[in-house]
Design a protein around this motif. Structure first.
Motif, PDB file in Angstrom:
ATOM      1  N   GLY A 202      37.602  31.944  34.750  1.00  0.00           N
ATOM      2  CA  GLY A 202      38.619  31.173  34.048  1.00  0.00           C
ATOM      3  C   GLY A 202      39.998  31.797  34.032  1.00  0.00           C
ATOM      4  O   GLY A 202      40.899  31.285  33.368  1.00  0.00           O
ATOM      5  N   ALA A 203      40.201  32.879  34.780  1.00  0.00           N
ATOM      6  CA  ALA A 203      41.487  33.582  34.787  1.00  0.00           C
ATOM      7  C   ALA A 203      42.382  33.049  35.900  1.00  0.00           C
ATOM      8  O   ALA A 203      41.936  32.327  36.795  1.00  0.00           O
ATOM      9  CB  ALA A 203      41.255  35.076  34.975  1.00  0.00           C
ATOM     10  N   PHE A 204      43.663  33.442  35.825  1.00  0.00           N
ATOM     11  CA  PHE A 204      44.569  33.129  36.919  1.00  0.00           C
ATOM     12  C   PHE A 204      44.182  33.974  38.135  1.00  0.00           C
ATOM     13  O   PHE A 204      43.953  35.185  38.006  1.00  0.00           O
ATOM     14  CB  PHE A 204      46.015  33.443  36.524  1.00  0.00           C
ATOM     15  CG  PHE A 204      46.654  32.407  35.645  1.00  0.00           C
ATOM     16  CD1 PHE A 204      47.317  31.325  36.191  1.00  0.00           C
ATOM     17  CD2 PHE A 204      46.581  32.519  34.261  1.00  0.00           C
ATOM     18  CE1 PHE A 204      47.908  30.371  35.382  1.00  0.00           C
ATOM     19  CE2 PHE A 204      47.170  31.574  33.434  1.00  0.00           C
ATOM     20  CZ  PHE A 204      47.839  30.481  33.999  1.00  0.00           C
ATOM     21  N   PRO A 205      44.131  33.386  39.322  1.00  0.00           N
ATOM     22  CA  PRO A 205      43.809  34.187  40.502  1.00  0.00           C
ATOM     23  C   PRO A 205      44.995  35.037  40.929  1.00  0.00           C
ATOM     24  O   PRO A 205      46.147  34.705  40.636  1.00  0.00           O
ATOM     25  CB  PRO A 205      43.491  33.125  41.563  1.00  0.00           C
ATOM     26  CG  PRO A 205      44.285  31.929  41.137  1.00  0.00           C
ATOM     27  CD  PRO A 205      44.311  31.959  39.631  1.00  0.00           C
ATOM     28  N   ALA A 206      44.716  36.111  41.607  1.00  0.00           N
ATOM     29  CA  ALA A 206      45.769  36.937  42.199  1.00  0.00           C
ATOM     30  C   ALA A 206      46.153  36.365  43.558  1.00  0.00           C
ATOM     31  O   ALA A 206      45.417  35.563  44.138  1.00  0.00           O
ATOM     32  CB  ALA A 206      45.288  38.376  42.348  1.00  0.00           C
TER      33      ALA A 206
END
Length: 324
Positions: free
Chosen positions: A227-231
């Motif tokens: 659920g995090a922002f991707p790099a």
């Protein structure tokens, strides 16, 4: 004093666009590692020797942007109160000449074929961390985005109607005021009222983006499995996995990776050019204020020049001089 400090910190943050801050942080980290390994414990107490050594190491490692690291380090040297030593300026001039000599043309990322993205499964595709990798690649290709724009996008950037989806793309180097650039696509799969049925539902730009935009407006548009922002690296890795899955070449003859952060931008532009979309329309979609779009399409638009005579005279004028 605390409020002044907060305001100053906020001003410092706004000095660079959001898309520039992470690359600058990465350059600083690498510079500090290089200087530490060369025995310079204070990486920004710049000397002519540090300029020359840093540029030499980066050039030898194959960094085309070696001088961007050096100039940023010198800038930080001045920010910390360092003096403007003429010897440092001479070292910068020499390093710049050396790093640009024999550099050759830039490596262009491979163009991921938009027409074939429908062959990919929705995902996930380990080791890519994206929850919906195909949707990310489809939207990135249709909207001609860079990898950083995919990784930073939120669901709140999207506005949808029954027949279209609009993406307010995040601030970039050419958009320091964060005004955004709104770009839209109409439904092309027949799901919207009166929409043509030209592509499948899982490659339709409007429908795929609408599906991904559902939920908390502050959450990532293309989240990871956690659920995090991707790099940025997560996006590039996903592009590489897609190319491998489609049976495409993954390396250049010299062993360098073929796929990069602009692969979706190039692939989408080439798809549009091959299908006769005007260059100026692609330029507007890509948010280019120059002819840089031509570097992406590799003259594919020239395939549609053969009928210019008929098009120019289609108004029945017979090819005369015409009126002003």
């Amino acid at each position: 004093p605390a409020e002044v400090a907060r305001c100053v910190a906020e001003l410092d943050t706004l000095a660079y666009a959001s898309t520039a801050r992470r690359p600058r942080a990465a350059r600083a980290l690498l510079w500090e590692r290089i200087m530490g390994s060369l025995g310079h414990p204070e990486p920004y107490a710049m000397t002519p020797t540090m300029v020359t050594q840093g540029a030499a190491v980066l050039r030898a490692a194959g960094y085309r942007s070696a001088m961007a690291y050096v100039y940023q380090a010198v800038q930080e040297h001045h920010r910390r109160g360092g003096t403007s030593d003429p010897a440092i300026q001479l070292a910068l001039q020499g390093a710049k000449r050396a790093c640009s000599r024999g550099l050759g043309p830039p490596k262009r990322a491979g163009a991921l074929p938009l027409a074939r993205l429908g062959e990919l499964p929705d995902g996930p595709w380990p080791p890519s961390p994206l929850a919906h990798p195909r949707d990310a690649l489809v939207c990135g290709s249709w909207w001609l985005t860079r990898e950083i724009e995919l990784s930073n996008a939120t669901k709140g950037d999207i506005e949808c109607t029954p027949t279209s989806s609009t993406w307010n793309l995040p601030a970039s180097k050419s958009d320091p005021q964060a005004l955004g650039e709104r770009r839209s696509h109409q439904c092309a799969c027949g799901a919207g009222p009166g929409s043509p049925s030209l592509v499948t539902a899982h490659t339709c730009p409007a429908c795929v983006l609408r599906r991904r935009a559902e939920g908390d407006p502050d959450s990532p548009l293309f989240p990871t499995l956690s659920g995090a922002f991707p790099a940025k690296a997560d996006i590039v890795q996903t592009i590489e996995l897609a190319a491998r899955s489609l049976g495409l070449q993954t390396e250049l003859p010299d062993g360098r990776p073929l796929w990069g952060g602009h692969s979706l931008r190039r692939g989408g532009a080439q798809y549009l050019a091959a299908n006769g979309v005007d260059v100026w329309r692609m330029q507007a979609l890509a948010r280019h204020s120059s002819t840089a779009i031509l570097a992406y399409i590799d003259n594919l638009h020239a395939q549609h020049l053969g009928n210019l005579a008929a098009e120019a005279t289609s108004d029945g004028s017979g090819g005369g001089d015409g009126g002003g």
